[in-house]
Design a protein around this motif. Structure first.
Motif, PDB file in Angstrom:
ATOM      1  N   ALA A  31      -5.779  -7.212   3.296  1.00 39.70           N
ATOM      2  CA  ALA A  31      -6.345  -8.282   4.124  1.00 39.70           C
ATOM      3  C   ALA A  31      -7.082  -9.278   3.247  1.00 39.70           C
ATOM      4  CB  ALA A  31      -7.315  -7.709   5.162  1.00 39.70           C
ATOM      5  N   ASN A  32      -7.158 -10.514   3.711  1.00 33.92           N
ATOM      6  CA  ASN A  32      -7.966 -11.557   3.075  1.00 33.92           C
ATOM      7  C   ASN A  32      -7.713 -11.716   1.577  1.00 33.92           C
ATOM      8  OD1 ASN A  32      -9.273 -12.019   5.555  1.00 33.92           O
ATOM      9  ND2 ASN A  32     -10.704 -10.371   5.129  1.00 33.92           N
ATOM     10  N   GLY A  33      -6.454 -11.655   1.157  1.00 34.10           N
ATOM     11  CA  GLY A  33      -6.112 -11.843  -0.251  1.00 34.10           C
ATOM     12  C   GLY A  33      -6.172 -10.583  -1.095  1.00 34.10           C
ATOM     13  N   TRP A  34      -6.502  -9.437  -0.501  1.00 37.30           N
ATOM     14  CA  TRP A  34      -6.579  -8.164  -1.221  1.00 37.30           C
ATOM     15  C   TRP A  34      -5.283  -7.381  -1.067  1.00 37.30           C
ATOM     16  CZ3 TRP A  34     -10.173  -6.639  -4.614  1.00 37.30           C
ATOM     17  CH2 TRP A  34     -11.391  -7.297  -4.616  1.00 37.30           C
ATOM     18  N   TYR A  35      -4.925  -6.658  -2.134  1.00 35.74           N
ATOM     19  CA  TYR A  35      -3.715  -5.833  -2.168  1.00 35.74           C
ATOM     20  C   TYR A  35      -4.035  -4.465  -2.736  1.00 35.74           C
ATOM     21  CZ  TYR A  35      -1.049 -10.133  -1.574  1.00 35.74           C
ATOM     22  OH  TYR A  35      -0.555 -11.298  -1.105  1.00 35.74           O
ATOM     23  N   LEU A  36      -3.265  -3.472  -2.332  1.00 37.13           N
ATOM     24  CA  LEU A  36      -3.255  -2.178  -2.985  1.00 37.13           C
ATOM     25  C   LEU A  36      -2.028  -2.207  -3.884  1.00 37.13           C
ATOM     26  CD1 LEU A  36      -4.211   0.733  -3.387  1.00 37.13           C
ATOM     27  CD2 LEU A  36      -2.686   1.386  -1.542  1.00 37.13           C
ATOM     28  N   SER A  37      -2.243  -2.046  -5.166  1.00 37.29           N
ATOM     29  CA  SER A  37      -1.129  -2.097  -6.129  1.00 37.29           C
ATOM     30  C   SER A  37      -0.862  -0.709  -6.683  1.00 37.29           C
ATOM     31  CB  SER A  37      -1.464  -3.065  -7.267  1.00 37.29           C
ATOM     32  OG  SER A  37      -1.573  -4.375  -6.776  1.00 37.29           O
ATOM     33  N   PHE A  38       0.409  -0.416  -6.833  1.00 41.71           N
ATOM     34  CA  PHE A  38       0.854   0.878  -7.346  1.00 41.71           C
ATOM     35  C   PHE A  38       1.840   0.632  -8.461  1.00 41.71           C
ATOM     36  CE2 PHE A  38       4.024   4.305  -7.328  1.00 41.71           C
ATOM     37  CZ  PHE A  38       3.205   5.415  -7.502  1.00 41.71           C
ATOM     38  N   TYR A  39       1.736   1.441  -9.507  1.00 40.01           N
ATOM     39  CA  TYR A  39       2.654   1.328 -10.634  1.00 40.01           C
ATOM     40  C   TYR A  39       2.996   2.728 -11.123  1.00 40.01           C
ATOM     41  CZ  TYR A  39       4.279   0.555 -15.391  1.00 40.01           C
ATOM     42  OH  TYR A  39       5.024   0.551 -16.544  1.00 40.01           O
TER      43      TYR A  39
ATOM     44  N   GLY B  81      13.182  -2.592  -0.643  1.00 42.62           N
ATOM     45  CA  GLY B  81      14.021  -1.686   0.129  1.00 42.62           C
ATOM     46  C   GLY B  81      13.435  -0.316   0.390  1.00 42.62           C
ATOM     47  N   PHE B  82      12.108  -0.167   0.300  1.00 40.71           N
ATOM     48  CA  PHE B  82      11.496   1.108   0.647  1.00 40.71           C
ATOM     49  C   PHE B  82      10.164   0.850   1.348  1.00 40.71           C
ATOM     50  CE2 PHE B  82      10.298   0.221  -3.759  1.00 40.71           C
ATOM     51  CZ  PHE B  82       8.920   0.373  -3.740  1.00 40.71           C
ATOM     52  N   THR B  83       9.525   1.915   1.828  1.00 37.37           N
ATOM     53  CA  THR B  83       8.235   1.806   2.504  1.00 37.37           C
ATOM     54  C   THR B  83       7.219   2.686   1.772  1.00 37.37           C
ATOM     55  OG1 THR B  83       8.606   3.673   3.985  1.00 37.37           O
ATOM     56  CG2 THR B  83       9.370   1.497   4.747  1.00 37.37           C
ATOM     57  N   LEU B  84       5.953   2.530   2.113  1.00 29.00           N
ATOM     58  CA  LEU B  84       4.916   3.371   1.501  1.00 29.00           C
ATOM     59  C   LEU B  84       5.115   4.833   1.841  1.00 29.00           C
ATOM     60  CD1 LEU B  84       1.701   1.237   2.071  1.00 29.00           C
ATOM     61  CD2 LEU B  84       2.999   1.533  -0.030  1.00 29.00           C
ATOM     62  N   GLU B  85       5.628   5.096   3.034  1.00 23.61           N
ATOM     63  CA  GLU B  85       5.854   6.469   3.466  1.00 23.61           C
ATOM     64  C   GLU B  85       7.047   7.105   2.772  1.00 23.61           C
ATOM     65  OE1 GLU B  85       5.589   3.842   5.662  1.00 23.61           O
ATOM     66  OE2 GLU B  85       3.510   4.218   6.180  1.00 23.61           O
ATOM     67  N   HIS B  86       7.973   6.296   2.268  1.00 28.00           N
ATOM     68  CA  HIS B  86       9.191   6.816   1.636  1.00 28.00           C
ATOM     69  C   HIS B  86       9.441   6.102   0.311  1.00 28.00           C
ATOM     70  CE1 HIS B  86       9.698   7.817   5.917  1.00 28.00           C
ATOM     71  NE2 HIS B  86      10.241   8.909   5.433  1.00 28.00           N
ATOM     72  N   LEU B  87       8.607   6.408  -0.676  1.00 24.60           N
ATOM     73  CA  LEU B  87       8.779   5.841  -2.012  1.00 24.60           C
ATOM     74  C   LEU B  87       9.958   6.501  -2.709  1.00 24.60           C
ATOM     75  CD1 LEU B  87       5.092   5.809  -3.317  1.00 24.60           C
ATOM     76  CD2 LEU B  87       6.414   3.877  -2.480  1.00 24.60           C
ATOM     77  N   PRO B  88      10.648   5.793  -3.597  1.00 26.99           N
ATOM     78  CA  PRO B  88      11.693   6.440  -4.391  1.00 26.99           C
ATOM     79  C   PRO B  88      11.104   7.603  -5.178  1.00 26.99           C
ATOM     80  CG  PRO B  88      11.756   4.051  -4.671  1.00 26.99           C
ATOM     81  CD  PRO B  88      10.517   4.364  -3.901  1.00 26.99           C
ATOM     82  N   GLU B  89      11.829   8.712  -5.219  1.00 27.35           N
ATOM     83  CA  GLU B  89      11.313   9.904  -5.888  1.00 27.35           C
ATOM     84  C   GLU B  89      11.379   9.815  -7.405  1.00 27.35           C
ATOM     85  OE1 GLU B  89      12.794  13.588  -4.371  1.00 27.35           O
ATOM     86  OE2 GLU B  89      12.778  12.841  -2.309  1.00 27.35           O
ATOM     87  N   LYS B  90      12.318   9.052  -7.924  1.00 26.63           N
ATOM     88  CA  LYS B  90      12.493   8.950  -9.374  1.00 26.63           C
ATOM     89  C   LYS B  90      12.513   7.490  -9.800  1.00 26.63           C
ATOM     90  CE  LYS B  90      15.241  13.148  -9.736  1.00 26.63           C
ATOM     91  NZ  LYS B  90      16.510  13.722 -10.138  1.00 26.63           N
ATOM     92  N   GLY B  91      12.250   7.301 -11.076  1.00 25.67           N
ATOM     93  CA  GLY B  91      12.346   5.970 -11.663  1.00 25.67           C
ATOM     94  C   GLY B  91      11.090   5.137 -11.488  1.00 25.67           C
ATOM     95  N   PRO B  92      11.099   3.973 -12.134  1.00 30.52           N
ATOM     96  CA  PRO B  92       9.927   3.095 -12.062  1.00 30.52           C
ATOM     97  C   PRO B  92       9.739   2.495 -10.672  1.00 30.52           C
ATOM     98  CG  PRO B  92      11.621   2.164 -13.508  1.00 30.52           C
ATOM     99  CD  PRO B  92      12.142   3.460 -12.996  1.00 30.52           C
ATOM    100  N   VAL B  93       8.489   2.369 -10.273  1.00 28.83           N
ATOM    101  CA  VAL B  93       8.135   1.751  -8.989  1.00 28.83           C
ATOM    102  C   VAL B  93       6.895   0.898  -9.231  1.00 28.83           C
ATOM    103  CG1 VAL B  93       7.353   2.147  -6.624  1.00 28.83           C
ATOM    104  CG2 VAL B  93       9.013   3.694  -7.652  1.00 28.83           C
ATOM    105  N   GLN B  94       6.930  -0.314  -8.734  1.00 31.14           N
ATOM    106  CA  GLN B  94       5.771  -1.194  -8.830  1.00 31.14           C
ATOM    107  C   GLN B  94       5.722  -2.063  -7.589  1.00 31.14           C
ATOM    108  OE1 GLN B  94       5.582  -3.508 -12.407  1.00 31.14           O
ATOM    109  NE2 GLN B  94       3.675  -4.495 -11.827  1.00 31.14           N
ATOM    110  N   PHE B  95       4.565  -2.063  -6.895  1.00 28.38           N
ATOM    111  CA  PHE B  95       4.459  -2.905  -5.711  1.00 28.38           C
ATOM    112  C   PHE B  95       3.020  -3.291  -5.434  1.00 28.38           C
ATOM    113  CE2 PHE B  95       4.273   1.438  -4.009  1.00 28.38           C
ATOM    114  CZ  PHE B  95       3.114   1.378  -3.254  1.00 28.38           C
ATOM    115  N   ASP B  96       2.869  -4.306  -4.594  1.00 31.54           N
ATOM    116  CA  ASP B  96       1.575  -4.780  -4.111  1.00 31.54           C
ATOM    117  C   ASP B  96       1.648  -4.805  -2.590  1.00 31.54           C
ATOM    118  OD1 ASP B  96       0.549  -5.625  -6.790  1.00 31.54           O
ATOM    119  OD2 ASP B  96       2.241  -7.002  -6.644  1.00 31.54           O
ATOM    120  N   GLU B  97       0.911  -3.912  -1.946  1.00 33.37           N
ATOM    121  CA  GLU B  97       0.895  -3.839  -0.481  1.00 33.37           C
ATOM    122  C   GLU B  97      -0.298  -4.636   0.027  1.00 33.37           C
ATOM    123  OE1 GLU B  97       2.064  -2.821   3.376  1.00 33.37           O
ATOM    124  OE2 GLU B  97       3.144  -2.688   1.491  1.00 33.37           O
ATOM    125  N   VAL B  98      -0.037  -5.598   0.890  1.00 37.02           N
ATOM    126  CA  VAL B  98      -1.106  -6.449   1.400  1.00 37.02           C
ATOM    127  C   VAL B  98      -2.083  -5.632   2.245  1.00 37.02           C
ATOM    128  CG1 VAL B  98       0.144  -7.219   3.466  1.00 37.02           C
ATOM    129  CG2 VAL B  98      -1.605  -8.667   2.478  1.00 37.02           C
TER     130      VAL B  98
END
Length: 100
Positions: free
Chosen positions: A90-98, A71-88
């Motif tokens: 290309a070719n099986g690679w992801y940018l992961s944020f925790y 329910g959020f985008t890279l441009e508008h991450l939640p300001e508080k609390g835990p966040v964990q995602f894998d943004e695709v």
């Protein structure tokens, strides 16, 4: 690689040079199901006393968790609390944020 150390040295040097260009701090391989493996190239990690943040490149993520599914985008991450995602990327690679 299954090469004698002396033959493998140019490959290791090549990888070290490329990884230093992107600022990688560590690499982890994890054996997956069948012949698949997961590769994690750590770019940034910071934290203290149980809280922190990390950015990684990951390859072949088993269960990616996109920001849109949460329910959020890279441009508008939640300001508080835990966040964990894998943004695709290309070719099986992801940018992961925790962040916790």
């Amino acid at each position: 690689m299954n090469l004698p150390k002396q033959e493998n040295e140019p490959t290791i040097q090549y990888l070290d040079e490329r990884l230093s260009k992107i600022g990688a701090t560590s690499i982890k391989f994890k054996k997956g199901e069948n012949v698949n493996c997961t590769l994690k190239i750590q770019l940034h990690i910071a934290g203290f006393a149980g809280s922190g943040v990390s950015f990684d490149y990951k390859y072949n993520v088993k269960n990616p968790n996109s920001p849109r599914e949460q329910g959020f985008t890279l441009e508008h991450l939640p300001e508080k609390g835990p966040v964990q995602f894998d943004e695709v990327l290309a070719n099986g690679w992801y940018l992961s944020f925790y962040r916790n």
